[in-house]
Design a protein around this motif. Structure first.
Motif, PDB file in Angstrom:
ATOM      1  N   LYS A  80      10.887  -9.114  16.557  1.00 19.93           N
ATOM      2  CA  LYS A  80      10.164  -8.392  15.508  1.00 19.93           C
ATOM      3  C   LYS A  80       9.272  -9.338  14.709  1.00 19.93           C
ATOM      4  O   LYS A  80       8.138  -8.994  14.356  1.00 19.93           O
ATOM      5  N   TYR A  81       9.798 -10.525  14.428  1.00 12.52           N
ATOM      6  CA  TYR A  81       9.004 -11.506  13.681  1.00 12.52           C
ATOM      7  C   TYR A  81       7.763 -11.909  14.473  1.00 12.52           C
ATOM      8  O   TYR A  81       6.660 -12.012  13.916  1.00 12.52           O
ATOM      9  N   THR A  82       7.942 -12.141  15.764  1.00 11.47           N
ATOM     10  CA  THR A  82       6.826 -12.565  16.611  1.00 11.47           C
ATOM     11  C   THR A  82       5.717 -11.526  16.621  1.00 11.47           C
ATOM     12  O   THR A  82       4.533 -11.861  16.454  1.00 11.47           O
ATOM     13  N   ILE A  83       6.087 -10.281  16.817  1.00 14.42           N
ATOM     14  CA  ILE A  83       5.080  -9.214  16.882  1.00 14.42           C
ATOM     15  C   ILE A  83       4.304  -9.120  15.571  1.00 14.42           C
ATOM     16  O   ILE A  83       3.066  -9.063  15.561  1.00 14.42           O
ATOM     17  N   SER A  84       5.030  -9.128  14.459  1.00 24.78           N
ATOM     18  CA  SER A  84       4.379  -8.989  13.152  1.00 24.78           C
ATOM     19  C   SER A  84       3.544 -10.218  12.806  1.00 24.78           C
ATOM     20  O   SER A  84       2.371 -10.104  12.418  1.00 24.78           O
ATOM     21  N   ALA A  85       4.156 -11.394  12.948  1.00 22.41           N
ATOM     22  CA  ALA A  85       3.472 -12.630  12.545  1.00 22.41           C
ATOM     23  C   ALA A  85       2.252 -12.899  13.408  1.00 22.41           C
ATOM     24  O   ALA A  85       1.172 -13.226  12.890  1.00 22.41           O
ATOM     25  N   TYR A  86       2.390 -12.746  14.717  1.00 22.82           N
ATOM     26  CA  TYR A  86       1.266 -13.046  15.597  1.00 22.82           C
ATOM     27  C   TYR A  86       0.119 -12.056  15.404  1.00 22.82           C
ATOM     28  O   TYR A  86      -1.050 -12.428  15.530  1.00 22.82           O
ATOM     29  N   PHE A  87       0.449 -10.812  15.103  1.00 21.24           N
ATOM     30  CA  PHE A  87      -0.612  -9.834  14.859  1.00 21.24           C
ATOM     31  C   PHE A  87      -1.401 -10.209  13.601  1.00 21.24           C
ATOM     32  O   PHE A  87      -2.636 -10.175  13.593  1.00 21.24           O
ATOM     33  N   VAL A  88      -0.688 -10.582  12.549  1.00 13.36           N
ATOM     34  CA  VAL A  88      -1.350 -10.978  11.298  1.00 13.36           C
ATOM     35  C   VAL A  88      -2.178 -12.243  11.505  1.00 13.36           C
ATOM     36  O   VAL A  88      -3.326 -12.340  11.039  1.00 13.36           O
ATOM     37  N   ILE A  89      -1.601 -13.223  12.208  1.00 13.32           N
ATOM     38  CA  ILE A  89      -2.320 -14.478  12.466  1.00 13.32           C
ATOM     39  C   ILE A  89      -3.566 -14.220  13.306  1.00 13.32           C
ATOM     40  O   ILE A  89      -4.638 -14.788  13.045  1.00 13.32           O
ATOM     41  N   LEU A  90      -3.436 -13.349  14.304  1.00 13.94           N
ATOM     42  CA  LEU A  90      -4.571 -13.051  15.179  1.00 13.94           C
ATOM     43  C   LEU A  90      -5.718 -12.412  14.404  1.00 13.94           C
ATOM     44  O   LEU A  90      -6.863 -12.879  14.468  1.00 13.94           O
ATOM     45  N   VAL A  91      -5.417 -11.361  13.671  1.00 15.54           N
ATOM     46  CA  VAL A  91      -6.465 -10.649  12.928  1.00 15.54           C
ATOM     47  C   VAL A  91      -7.068 -11.550  11.848  1.00 15.54           C
ATOM     48  O   VAL A  91      -8.292 -11.688  11.734  1.00 15.54           O
ATOM     49  N   GLY A  92      -6.192 -12.172  11.058  1.00 12.81           N
ATOM     50  CA  GLY A  92      -6.682 -13.045   9.994  1.00 12.81           C
ATOM     51  C   GLY A  92      -7.440 -14.244  10.532  1.00 12.81           C
ATOM     52  O   GLY A  92      -8.466 -14.651   9.970  1.00 12.81           O
ATOM     53  N   GLY A  93      -6.950 -14.805  11.637  1.00 13.41           N
ATOM     54  CA  GLY A  93      -7.600 -15.972  12.219  1.00 13.41           C
ATOM     55  C   GLY A  93      -8.969 -15.664  12.791  1.00 13.41           C
ATOM     56  O   GLY A  93      -9.914 -16.441  12.618  1.00 13.41           O
TER      57      GLY A  93
END
Length: 281
Positions: free
Chosen positions: A16-29
């Motif tokens: 769950k952490y991976t899905i949420s964190a990576y999505f935020v990092i991807l969009v923000g990045g």
């Protein structure tokens, strides 16, 4: 509660952490890097500035790196689909490109920190070393060298049914763990960029004493602040991942039946990996 239940709960939390964190990092990045690229390429005062050039290169590289890595990580966790497990060509090419781009990102930050140290130095001879032509040559040289460095990745990455796309050659596996991850992607860029950024900061503090136009002084201060922020971010986000990798290399082999410890290490790897990719955001 049994150990297997605890391990499953930890792995589920990691997922769950991976899905949420990576999505935020991807969009923000992607948004942040796109903004940086537009900023550094459009402002006239930054267009021929070598430090800004390095930062723009880093933003371009980070933009591509995030697109290559994070979407596949998310789809792997959500749908269980990872093309690198199915296509040997994609397995090899992706690993080679990711290795090249990640090291290019670190190189650009190091170049920027070194350049800012040189351009703000009180010694005129050192200041003369900071030129836009040199910046272009260094970037081209780094691209060539890192592309050659990625050739072994194409050779040694293979697919096996048990672990998927990975290195199965013992010698290159050691190089990948010790040199590529710990040194080239950790200790070396952290030490070099942090040292030069700190020295550049000291130079800027006494730059008022030099016979330098006020516009140039303000630009140097702004760029130095940007470099310091970027380097501090690099140190904070990269150090945990490198530390964990060093620990994993030096620790004794984990008992396959110790499911809780395996799950905990997987969770730690997930968290530190996300921090590592925040550096590219």
């Amino acid at each position: 509660m049994s150990s297997s239940t605890i391990a499953d709960a930890i792995l589920n939390a990691a997922k769950k952490y991976t899905i949420s964190a990576y999505f935020v990092i991807l969009v923000g990045g992607l948004i942040g890097n796109a903004f940086n690229i537009i900023l550094f390429s459009s402002l006239k005062v930054l267009r021929r500035n070598q430090c800004a050039f390095y930062l723009m290169v880093a933003s371009i590289v980070d933009f591509v790196l995030l697109l290559l890595v994070l979407p596949l990580r998310v789809t792997d966790y959500v749908y269980g689909y990872d093309p690198t497990r199915l296509s040997i060509v994609w397995c090899k090419i992706r690993q080679a490109v990711v290795a090249t781009f990640s090291l290019m990102s670190f190189s650009s930050i190091c170049f920027a920190a070194i350049d800012q140290y040189l351009s703000t130095h009180y010694n005129p001879w050192l200041r003369q070393l900071s030129t836009f032509k040199l910046a272009q040559r260094l970037v081209i040289s780094a691209i060539v060298i890192l592309s050659l460095h990625s050739i072994p990745f194409v050779i040694f990455f293979e697919i096996q049914s048990t672990t998927g796309c990975s290195i199965y050659n013992v010698g290159f596996s050691r190089y990948y763990s010790f040199v590529h991850f710990c040194v080239l992607s950790g200790i070396l860029p952290i030490t070099l960029s942090a040292s030069c950024a700190a020295l550049a900061y000291l130079n800027v503090r006494r730059i008022v004493r030099h016979q330098i136009p006020i516009v140039r002084r303000r630009l140097d201060r702004q760029l130095t602040a940007m470099i310091l922020t970027k380097v501090a971010f690099l140190v904070v986000t990269t150090s945990p991942f490198v530390t964990l990798r060093i620990y994993q290399i030096n620790r004794a082999a984990i008992d396959p039946n110790d499911s809780v410890r395996i799950a905990v290490e997987q969770l730690l790897l997930t968290i530190t990996s996300s921090l590592f990719y925040i550096n590219s955001a």
